[in-house]
Design a protein around this motif. Sequence first.
Motif, PDB file in Angstrom:
ATOM      1  N   GLY A   1      41.475  -6.831  73.706  1.00  0.00           N
ATOM      2  CA  GLY A   1      42.087  -5.748  74.474  1.00  0.00           C
ATOM      3  C   GLY A   1      41.061  -5.065  75.355  1.00  0.00           C
ATOM      4  O   GLY A   1      39.912  -5.523  75.484  1.00  0.00           O
ATOM      5  N   ARG A   2      41.447  -3.954  75.959  1.00  0.00           N
ATOM      6  CA  ARG A   2      40.503  -3.234  76.827  1.00  0.00           C
ATOM      7  C   ARG A   2      39.250  -2.820  76.070  1.00  0.00           C
ATOM      8  O   ARG A   2      38.145  -2.802  76.627  1.00  0.00           O
ATOM      9  N   ASP A   3      39.424  -2.464  74.783  1.00  0.00           N
ATOM     10  CA  ASP A   3      38.271  -2.022  74.005  1.00  0.00           C
ATOM     11  C   ASP A   3      37.249  -3.139  73.826  1.00  0.00           C
ATOM     12  O   ASP A   3      36.056  -2.875  73.662  1.00  0.00           O
ATOM     13  N   THR A   4      37.694  -4.413  73.866  1.00  0.00           N
ATOM     14  CA  THR A   4      36.757  -5.540  73.749  1.00  0.00           C
ATOM     15  C   THR A   4      35.774  -5.523  74.902  1.00  0.00           C
ATOM     16  O   THR A   4      34.589  -5.814  74.721  1.00  0.00           O
ATOM     17  N   PHE A   5      36.241  -5.159  76.093  1.00  0.00           N
ATOM     18  CA  PHE A   5      35.383  -5.155  77.273  1.00  0.00           C
ATOM     19  C   PHE A   5      34.547  -3.886  77.367  1.00  0.00           C
ATOM     20  O   PHE A   5      33.599  -3.818  78.142  1.00  0.00           O
ATOM     21  N   VAL A   6      34.874  -2.899  76.544  1.00  0.00           N
ATOM     22  CA  VAL A   6      34.094  -1.655  76.498  1.00  0.00           C
ATOM     23  C   VAL A   6      33.058  -1.714  75.380  1.00  0.00           C
ATOM     24  O   VAL A   6      31.891  -1.337  75.567  1.00  0.00           O
ATOM     25  N   ASN A   7      33.469  -2.218  74.214  1.00  0.00           N
ATOM     26  CA  ASN A   7      32.605  -2.209  73.034  1.00  0.00           C
ATOM     27  C   ASN A   7      31.879  -3.526  72.809  1.00  0.00           C
ATOM     28  O   ASN A   7      30.890  -3.565  72.070  1.00  0.00           O
ATOM     29  N   GLY A   8      32.378  -4.610  73.400  1.00  0.00           N
ATOM     30  CA  GLY A   8      31.712  -5.898  73.261  1.00  0.00           C
ATOM     31  C   GLY A   8      32.068  -6.630  71.983  1.00  0.00           C
ATOM     32  O   GLY A   8      32.957  -6.232  71.225  1.00  0.00           O
ATOM     33  N   VAL A   9      31.324  -7.720  71.756  1.00  0.00           N
ATOM     34  CA  VAL A   9      31.536  -8.589  70.592  1.00  0.00           C
ATOM     35  C   VAL A   9      30.228  -8.692  69.825  1.00  0.00           C
ATOM     36  O   VAL A   9      29.193  -9.058  70.392  1.00  0.00           O
ATOM     37  N   ALA A  10      30.246  -8.380  68.548  1.00  0.00           N
ATOM     38  CA  ALA A  10      29.029  -8.380  67.738  1.00  0.00           C
ATOM     39  C   ALA A  10      28.631  -9.805  67.351  1.00  0.00           C
ATOM     40  O   ALA A  10      29.481 -10.685  67.184  1.00  0.00           O
ATOM     41  N   PHE A  11      27.299 -10.014  67.205  1.00  0.00           N
ATOM     42  CA  PHE A  11      26.806 -11.287  66.682  1.00  0.00           C
ATOM     43  C   PHE A  11      25.467 -11.063  65.998  1.00  0.00           C
ATOM     44  O   PHE A  11      24.852  -9.992  66.124  1.00  0.00           O
ATOM     45  N   ASP A  12      25.012 -12.081  65.277  1.00  0.00           N
ATOM     46  CA  ASP A  12      23.785 -12.019  64.472  1.00  0.00           C
ATOM     47  C   ASP A  12      22.612 -12.556  65.288  1.00  0.00           C
ATOM     48  O   ASP A  12      22.475 -13.772  65.471  1.00  0.00           O
ATOM     49  N   GLY A  13      21.761 -11.677  65.771  1.00  0.00           N
ATOM     50  CA  GLY A  13      20.618 -12.097  66.574  1.00  0.00           C
ATOM     51  C   GLY A  13      19.544 -12.814  65.788  1.00  0.00           C
ATOM     52  O   GLY A  13      18.731 -13.546  66.366  1.00  0.00           O
ATOM     53  N   SER A  14      19.508 -12.656  64.468  1.00  0.00           N
ATOM     54  CA  SER A  14      18.462 -13.303  63.669  1.00  0.00           C
ATOM     55  C   SER A  14      18.673 -14.812  63.574  1.00  0.00           C
ATOM     56  O   SER A  14      17.749 -15.542  63.209  1.00  0.00           O
ATOM     57  N   SER A  15      19.886 -15.277  63.885  1.00  0.00           N
ATOM     58  CA  SER A  15      20.164 -16.708  63.823  1.00  0.00           C
ATOM     59  C   SER A  15      19.874 -17.423  65.145  1.00  0.00           C
ATOM     60  O   SER A  15      20.102 -18.629  65.259  1.00  0.00           O
ATOM     61  N   ILE A  16      19.381 -16.685  66.133  1.00  0.00           N
ATOM     62  CA  ILE A  16      19.044 -17.249  67.437  1.00  0.00           C
ATOM     63  C   ILE A  16      17.528 -17.276  67.568  1.00  0.00           C
ATOM     64  O   ILE A  16      16.885 -16.216  67.524  1.00  0.00           O
ATOM     65  N   PRO A  17      16.900 -18.452  67.691  1.00  0.00           N
ATOM     66  CA  PRO A  17      15.436 -18.525  67.762  1.00  0.00           C
ATOM     67  C   PRO A  17      14.861 -17.637  68.859  1.00  0.00           C
ATOM     68  O   PRO A  17      15.332 -17.654  69.995  1.00  0.00           O
ATOM     69  N   GLY A  18      13.874 -16.823  68.472  1.00  0.00           N
ATOM     70  CA  GLY A  18      13.193 -15.973  69.435  1.00  0.00           C
ATOM     71  C   GLY A  18      13.855 -14.644  69.703  1.00  0.00           C
ATOM     72  O   GLY A  18      13.363 -13.861  70.519  1.00  0.00           O
ATOM     73  N   PHE A  19      14.981 -14.349  69.021  1.00  0.00           N
ATOM     74  CA  PHE A  19      15.673 -13.088  69.285  1.00  0.00           C
ATOM     75  C   PHE A  19      15.251 -11.985  68.307  1.00  0.00           C
ATOM     76  O   PHE A  19      14.383 -11.196  68.614  1.00  0.00           O
TER      77      PHE A  19
END
Length: 474
Positions: free
Chosen positions: A40-58
Motif C-alpha cells: 500500500g502507500r505505507d510500503t512506499f513511505v516506510n519501505g521493506v525491511a531486510f537483514d543486512g548481516s546476510s549481505i557480504p560487506g554490509f
Amino acid sequence: MSADGILRMIEENGIEWVDFRFVDLNGKAHHISLPAVEVGRDTFVNGVAFDGSSIPGFKGVEDSDMVMMPDTETVYADPFSAHPTLIVMCDIYTPDGERYDRDPRGIAQKAEEFLQQTGIGTVAYFAPEPEFFIFDDVRYESGMNKSYYEVDSEEAFWNSSRKEEGGNLGFKIRHKGGYVPVAPADTQQDLRSEMCRIMMESGLRIERHHHEVATAGQAEINFRFDTLTASADNLMKYKYIVHNTARQYGKVATFMPKPLFGDNGSGMHVHQSIFDGDTPLFYRQGGYANLSDTALYYIGGILHHANALLALTNPSTNSFKRLVPGYEAPVNLVFSKGNRSAAIRIPVAAVTPKGCRIEFRTPDSTSNPYLAFAAMLLAGLDGIQNRIDPRELGYGPMDRNIYDLSDAEKRDIRSVPSTLDEALDALQADYEFLLQGGVFTREFIENYIDLKRAEAKSVQIRIHPHEYSLYFDC
C-alpha cells in the motif's frame, strides 16, 4: 510513476506479487517479494525491511536491520515469473532514516549530485556495451582434491569433429572468427532477438545486437544511453533478462570476462559524455576528433587514475585474464580516435555534436555498475577540475595499431595492472578523487579493498590445474 500509479497498475493488471530489489557491493541483485494485496502507500513511505548481516560487506549481526526504499520510477513487469509480478529497484536506508553509505545505488546518485555541485555540467550520460557468452553446458568444481571447469557450445570450433545424432552439421565458428557472421554459423540470432524483444517490452531502448568475435557463442546487445544511475539500473535489468532468457532456451549466459582460454574475452566498453542542459560539453569542431578541452581533461582524469579505477571497473581475478595483449584487450593507457587498441577510443563515425563522447574500453561486467560509473565520472571530473591534459602526460593521442608497435616503441606507454592485487594497491594509494563531494567514503573504500583482497587470496592459495601439467613430474 507515483506510488498511486503503481497501486493502480497492480489493480488493473491483476498483479499478485511486488518484487523489491537492491544491489550488493559486488553488483549482484537481491530481492524480497511481497503479496500485492499487502502493498500500500505505507510500503512506499516506510519501505521493506531486510537483514543486512546476510549481505557480504554490509552489516554485522549486532546492527543488521536495514530498509529498502522503493524508487517508483524503476518499476517494470517481471517477464519471467509464472505469477504476475512487478519489479521495483530500491535505495538502502538505515532504520533511523539515513541513507546507507555502502549502498551502491546511493553512491551513484551522489556522484550525479556532485557533478551539479561542481558547476561543470548538469548531467552525465553513460552507455555500457556488455559482451557475454551463451553456452549449452557448464560444469565446474573447486575442492580439496580436484579443480576443473568445462564449458561447451554447439557452435564452438572445438566441436568441428564431434559425432552427434544425425551427424555433425558443421559451420562452426573459428577462434576469433565470430564477428557478425550470418546463419547457419551464427546459431543464436533468434535467441538474441528474443532477449531484445523482452528488453524492449521491459522499457529498454535497443539499438542493435550481433555475434561477437570469439567462438562458442559470444554475443553483444547494445541499449540506449541514459543518465548515470538510470544506466546502471538498465544494466541490472539487461543482465537479468539475458540470464533468464538463455535459461528458457535451455542454455546458460555468462558475463565472466574470460571464460575461454585462447580466444577473446568479454568486456563492457562504457561510452560517456557530459551535458549542461541541452548543450554537449565534449564537442568542439576542429579539435582532435572534434573534442573540446573539457573532454580532453576528462580523458586525462580517467587515464591518470586508471590503475586505481580498475579496482572498481575490473574487480575480479578473472578480469586480468582478459586484460592481456593479443585478444583485442584495451591494456594500453592512451586515447585515440577510432582506435580499438587504445584504452579510450573516440568514436568518429556518424557522430553529431550531441553524440560526441569518449569510450573507456577497459571495464568488464564483473563490476558493480553503480560503483564503476560513479568512479569513472569522479575521475573525469578530477581531470576537468585540475586540467589534466593527457597529451602532456604521454597518454596520446596514439593513432597507430599499438599491438603492432615494437617493444622499444611501447616502452613509454603505460599499461593496466596485471592482477587484481596490483589494482587494489593502486586504489589504496590513489583514492582521494573518489572522496570528492562525499560520494565515496574512506571507510567504504577500506571495506571494499578488504573484501576484494580476500577474494584475490582465495584464488591465489588454490592449486591451479595447469600446475599439474607443469610440475607434477618434477
